[in-house]
Design an enzyme around this catalytic site. Structure first.
Site, PDB file in Angstrom:
ATOM      1  N   ASP A 125       4.692  26.100 -10.105  1.00 28.05           N
ATOM      2  CA  ASP A 125       5.572  26.824 -10.475  1.00 28.05           C
ATOM      3  C   ASP A 125       5.696  27.653 -12.306  1.00 28.05           C
ATOM      4  O   ASP A 125       5.101  27.424 -13.305  1.00 28.05           O
ATOM      5  CB  ASP A 125       7.162  25.736 -11.583  1.00 28.05           C
ATOM      6  CG  ASP A 125       7.819  25.773 -11.392  1.00 28.05           C
ATOM      7  OD1 ASP A 125       8.379  27.561 -11.884  1.00 28.05           O
ATOM      8  OD2 ASP A 125       8.107  25.818 -12.539  1.00 28.05           O
TER       9      ASP A 125
ATOM     10  N   ASP B 274       8.998  34.473 -12.555  1.00 28.69           N
ATOM     11  CA  ASP B 274       9.071  32.719 -11.965  1.00 28.69           C
ATOM     12  C   ASP B 274       8.719  32.765 -10.572  1.00 28.69           C
ATOM     13  O   ASP B 274       9.843  32.667  -9.365  1.00 28.69           O
ATOM     14  CB  ASP B 274      10.331  32.518 -13.110  1.00 28.69           C
ATOM     15  CG  ASP B 274      10.618  30.624 -12.070  1.00 28.69           C
ATOM     16  OD1 ASP B 274       9.088  29.682 -12.274  1.00 28.69           O
ATOM     17  OD2 ASP B 274      11.396  30.768 -12.935  1.00 28.69           O
TER      18      ASP B 274
END
Ligand SMILES: *[C@@H]1O[C@H](CO)[C@@H](O)[C@H](O)[C@H]1NC(C)=O
Ligand SMILES: *[C@@H]1O[C@H](CO)[C@@H](O)[C@H](O)[C@H]1NC(C)=O
Ligand SMILES: *[C@@H]1O[C@H](CO)[C@@H](O)[C@H](O)[C@H]1NC(C)=O
Length: 429
Positions: free
Chosen positions: A92, A314
């Protein structure tokens, strides 16, 4: 002395590496809940918890972006310890901590005396460990299906002594910290080993993680946003000179309906020249917290706004999020309609729509419909249009450039030079 330094530098360079690790695509939690008819309730619960978290505290979590991973579609393998114990994690770029479940996860209630007295529905959200709040026999262990780390079986493990808690919109992960060798890449895959990495060993997980086909999260953003200011694993690799270049490249395959298939490649320490075209441009980071930078314009078809915003790249978000007014104008322009019970914009899967156009620096990046029209998973002919209204509450970035953007353009997360590069993604299908 100088020769010694030269020698050490040469040795370090010889050991440094570029490591390419594959990802696998999983069914996003959102799609699963929609399929099971539980999504509407889930969204209500989440709103209540968010409201309560904001009300409760003036500290850390207020107004900050919290990633829920309910729409996450890509996972990769890591290992921890000697010999290696393997875990599936979300890699992530929108967070900075590594945690996995500890062997004790779910086996004993947390310290219940720290849990506020609570009643009924409120309890579900205030009480991270439902076993403390009278759920009793009906308490489902949210760590049940996950792989768990057993420190007693690792010869390289060191205790740390500190605790951690990470809040998500729908619950938290909490436990204690440990230190060990971790590897990016699983057993039998290419691996980048990073000794002396501090990570979280979760002893309880919010109900939200129950049954998800993943064990934990590995954050790839900067230390400045790491909970407890722990050095993130990839930053730790850079600090120990374990990679050729202080950057990594993310290549994501197109979204499809299938589960468990090859989903992309993370290249640690280099640019992925196999799956990505030449670098089109780099954009300097405006903040080395998330991978945050300036986006000067966005639009689709007849709609265009060049107000200018702070955005983040992201990998942990499966759509593109932004302020409601702009998002709804873009949705109107492509003919997508808001579906309130699902909380997404939908359109027919067969819709012919314009590209979503994003301006960064002096380049325009066009995202095709193959990346913005996403199967919904409810058996209808409706698809999700890949943008969602998002409010950062006045803090942090205004937009989140999630997977649809990264599938169209490989992103190069250049930690060393504090910039993000973009290159055309060479999709295999
Ligand atoms: C991870 O490891 C499992 C089990 O060895 C394997 O099936 C899978 O293909 C590996 N890769 C990913 C990205 O999950
Ligand atoms: C449980 O929490 C209370 C209140 O914070 C503390 O006094 C007590 O020592 C804790 N007990 C354990 C076993 O951690
Ligand atoms: C557990 O669930 C059953 C069936 O839903 C219910 O009858 C029972 O009262 C519940 N027990 C507790 C302790 O909540």
């Amino acid at each position: 002395m100088q020769n010694l330094f030269l020698l050490l530098a040469l040795v370090a360079a010889a050991l440094a590496a570029v490591v390419q690790v594959p990802l696998v695509k999983i069914e996003p939690y959102r799609n699963r809940l929609i399929r099971e008819g539980r999504w509407v309730q889930y969204r209500k619960d989440r709103e209540i918890r968010r409201f309560m978290m904001n009300k409760q505290s003036n500290d850390m979590s207020v107004g900050q972006y919290v990633n829920d991973y309910e729409d996450e579609a890509y996972v990769g393998n890591i290992t921890i310890g000697t010999p290696q114990q393997q875990f599936k994690v979300i890699l992530d770029t929108g967070s900075s901590n590594l945690w996995i479940p500890d062997i004790t996860c779910g086996t004993k209630p947390e310290n219940c005396s720290t849990v506020p007295a609570c009643r009924g529905i409120i309890c579900q959200f205030e009480c991270d460990d439902q076993a403390c709040c009278g759920a009793g026999a009906n308490y489902t262990d949210s760590c049940f299906y996950q792989n768990k780390f057993d420190a007693s079986k690792s010869s390289s493990y060191k205790t740390n002594g500190r605790n951690f808690i990470i809040e998500y919109g729908t619950g938290s992960a909490r436990g204690f910290l440990g230190q060990d060798t971790i590897t990016f890449g699983g057993i039998g895959e290419p691996q980048l080993a990073v000794p002396n990495t501090v990570f979280g060993q979760a002893t309880s997980l919010a109900a939200f993680f129950e049954g998800q086909p993943l064990d934990g999260i590995l954050g790839l953003a900067f230390k400045s946003i790491a909970v407890d200011q722990i050095t993130p694993p990839f930053i730790n690799a850079i600090n120990q000179n374990l990679v050729d270049l202080p950057l990594f490249t993310v290549f994501l395959e197109h979204e499809g309906d299938q589960n468990g298939v090859q989903g992309g490649v993370y290249t640690y320490g280099g640019i992925d020249t196999k799956n990505c075209g030449p670098v089109i441009a780099y954009q300097p980071l405006s903040s080395a917290t998330y991978y945050q930078f300036k986006m000067s314009a966005i639009g689709s078809g007849s709609y265009h706004s060049s107000k200018g915003w702070q955005v983040i790249s992201d990998t942990g978000t499966s759509l593109i999020g932004g302020p409601k007014a702009y998002v709804s104008a873009i949705a109107d322009a492509v003919g997508a309609t808001w579906r309130d019970d699902y909380g997404v914009y939908i359109l027919p899967c067969s819709a012919k729509i314009n590209t979503l156009d994003i301006t960064i620096g002096n380049q325009v990046y066009n995202i095709d419909s193959s990346n913005t029209i996403i199967p919904l998973g409810d058996g209808s002919n409706n698809c999700i249009y890949a943008i969602f209204p998002f409010s950062s509450g006045g803090f942090g970035p205004s937009w989140i450039l999630g997977d649809p953007f990264i599938r169209q353009y490989c992103n190069i997360y250049d930690v060393g030079t504090q910039r993000v590069g973009f290159a055309k993604s060479l999709q295999s299908k």
